[in-house]
Design a protein around this motif. Structure first.
Motif, PDB file in Angstrom:
ATOM      1  N   ALA A  53       0.903  -1.258  -0.071  1.00  0.00           N
ATOM      2  CA  ALA A  53       0.183  -0.023   0.043  1.00  0.00           C
ATOM      3  C   ALA A  53       1.001   1.220  -0.195  1.00  0.00           C
ATOM      4  N   GLY A  54       1.834   1.230   0.934  1.00  0.00           N
ATOM      5  CA  GLY A  54       3.012   2.543   0.851  1.00  0.00           C
ATOM      6  C   GLY A  54       3.578   2.418  -0.522  1.00  0.00           C
ATOM      7  N   PHE A  55       3.882   1.455  -0.999  1.00  0.00           N
ATOM      8  CA  PHE A  55       4.752   1.499  -2.262  1.00  0.00           C
ATOM      9  C   PHE A  55       3.831   1.961  -3.303  1.00  0.00           C
ATOM     10  N   CYS A  56       2.706   1.648  -3.411  1.00  0.00           N
ATOM     11  CA  CYS A  56       1.507   2.130  -4.533  1.00  0.00           C
ATOM     12  C   CYS A  56       1.328   3.441  -4.398  1.00  0.00           C
ATOM     13  N   GLN A 105       8.221   1.624   4.959  1.00  0.00           N
ATOM     14  CA  GLN A 105       9.280   0.949   3.980  1.00  0.00           C
ATOM     15  C   GLN A 105       8.748   0.852   2.545  1.00  0.00           C
ATOM     16  N   GLY A 106       7.478   0.784   2.546  1.00  0.00           N
ATOM     17  CA  GLY A 106       6.822   0.770   0.855  1.00  0.00           C
ATOM     18  C   GLY A 106       7.043   2.158   0.265  1.00  0.00           C
ATOM     19  N   VAL A 107       6.920   3.361   1.010  1.00  0.00           N
ATOM     20  CA  VAL A 107       6.952   4.577   0.602  1.00  0.00           C
ATOM     21  C   VAL A 107       8.448   4.666   0.151  1.00  0.00           C
ATOM     22  N   ALA A 108       9.338   4.507   0.950  1.00  0.00           N
ATOM     23  CA  ALA A 108      10.828   4.470   0.592  1.00  0.00           C
ATOM     24  C   ALA A 108      11.284   3.765  -0.623  1.00  0.00           C
ATOM     25  N   SER A 109      10.786   2.524  -0.625  1.00  0.00           N
ATOM     26  CA  SER A 109      11.000   1.674  -2.035  1.00  0.00           C
ATOM     27  C   SER A 109      10.277   2.256  -3.210  1.00  0.00           C
TER      28      SER A 109
END
Length: 450
Positions: A53-56, A105-109
């Protein structure tokens, strides 16, 4: 290639491994996390969804701003942040803290992922792209093989809190290798597409927030019907993004958009398959996490073997679309094979090994050619390759959510795999239709050039 370029390739491969491990391998930890925090298995599955979710939510905004910063600088900064965040999950005192950290972590990725294709375009000549992306499939396969086994071994030996240290090590090694490659070839940064606009950016932000809201509500939804509706809404978000990119583009590029659609549905199918198999082995057959991971070995083997063979290696658009169409057919065959495991005598492992091999074959024929299509056609499309990573991650998150819904409602293996077979069959049919459209577009493109 120069020695420095091998260091670049190794760094990017380690980065892909890190992204894969962070997004997919936590499925093996669901049982341990559910016991640790005394929560249901299906709820523990959202440790993976939180990262995705953070990644997207951050990927598309990152894609819009990616050209403002040098690729190497963005790579080093985002990797350093990811290392710092990598240790934090092991210190989580409560489940909600773990979820928040995984989201970050998803946001940073998301800031890191778009740099991969940018660096490939800048550092490697076009005639090297086939070799780099052919090996890319092997790296994805090695990730699918090694990461689950390492995660499972760490979990069985020291508990689930040990799992972040694997990706901390790989990220630190990627940073070091990229630093060694500072003398490699560097082409000028691509210019941003002239069609980017504030209205497009606003829509992207709204879609990202909506997508996160959908997954948050899905995690607490009380009924199966509600979760199905929410997953359907998430699928609609992905399709809307593809349509938005098509409208904002400076050309039609049908091969690119068909490739985006296939990436999306294949991501769903892969994660539905993996989560369901892990649930069946761990919860129904009482396998430990390492023994469960071994069942995925054929999947990893064939996913890595096919892209490095001459006829499976990425090439021009016509070859790529042909190979992708074969992969879509294998998705359909995999779905049919899943009707066998629970009905067979014993623990069903033999049949699952066959299904895993078929799924690995499908992935081996899909990921590298699709990545090559995106690398070739996305440089002047709004959001660049961020859309590829976004749709792959969104498809994975939806697959995990759907898989969690299915396993939450089925205790019997026969019902589980019959349901999963229908879902993967649907994904395979959509991928097959899109692949055929891409093949026609590639043939038309070649005829026009000729």
């Amino acid at each position: 290639m120069k020695p420095s370029l091998y260091a670049v390739a190794a760094s990017l491969y380690l980065t892909e491994y890190t992204l894969y491990s962070n997004s997919s391998s936590t499925v093996l930890l669901n049982s341990a996390i559910s016991e640790s925090f005394d929560i249901p298995f299906a709820q523990a599955a959202y440790v993976g969804v939180a990262f995705l979710a953070g990644f997207c939510v951050a990927l598309l905004p990152a894609g819009m701003t990616v050209h403002r910063y040098p690729a190497m600088r963005a790579f080093h900064v985002s990797s350093t942040v990811l290392v710092a965040l990598g240790i934090a999950p092991s210190l989580s005192p409560q489940f909600w803290v773990l979820i928040v950290i995984r989201f970050l972590q998803g946001v940073a990725s998301a800031a890191l992922a778009p740099q991969i294709f940018r660096i490939i375009r800048q550092q490697f000549y076009p005639d090297h792209h086939s070799a780099v992306l052919g090996t890319w499939g092997l790296v994805v396969s090695a990730s699918a093989l090694a990461s689950p086994l390492i995660t499972a071994a760490l979990n069985d030996a020291w508990g689930w809190r040990s799992f972040p240290y694997e990706t901390v090590a790989t990220t630190a090694a990627a940073v070091a290798l990229m630093a060694l490659a500072s003398t490699g070839r560097s082409a000028p940064d691509e210019q941003p597409s002239p069609n980017r606009s504030r209205s497009t950016a606003a829509v992207i932000v709204v879609l990202g927030v909506a997508q996160v809201a959908i997954f948050l509500v899905t995690s607490v939804a009380a009924t199966t019907a509600a979760r199905i509706v929410l997953c359907t809404m998430a699928i609609a978000v992905g399709i809307t993004v593809i349509g938005l990119c098509r409208r904002a583009s400076d050309g039609t590029r049908p091969i690119l958009y068909q490739s985006f659609l296939i990436v999306f549905v294949a991501g769903m199918a892969t994660n539905i398959f993996t989560l369901s198999v892990m649930y069946f082995l761990q919860q129904v057959r009482s396998f430990d996490s390492y023994r469960s991971a071994l069942v995925l070995v054929p999947m990893a083997f064939f996913a890595g073997l096919l892209p490095v063979l001459p006829w499976g290696r990425p090439g021009n658009s016509r070859k790529n679309t042909r190979v992708v169409s074969y992969g879509a057919i294998l998705l359909i065959v995999t779905a049919v094979s899943l009707t066998v495991p629970a009905a067979m005598p014993g623990d069903g492992v033999v049949a699952l090994l066959g299904s895993a091999a078929l799924m690995g074959g499908a992935m081996g024929l899909l990921w590298s050619p699709l990545a090559a299509n995106v690398l070739t056609h996305s440089a002047h499309v709004p959001f660049d390759s961020s859309v590829y990573h976004y749709l792959r991650a969104l498809g994975a998150a939806i697959g995990v959510s759907i898989g969690a819904t299915v396993v939450g409602e089925t205790a019997d293996g026969t019902v589980l795999f019959d349901t999963v077979a229908v879902l993967i069959l649907s994904a395979g049919i959509v991928a097959s239709v899109a692949a055929q459209a891409a093949r026609r577009a590639a043939a038309s493109q070649l005829a026009t050039v000729g």
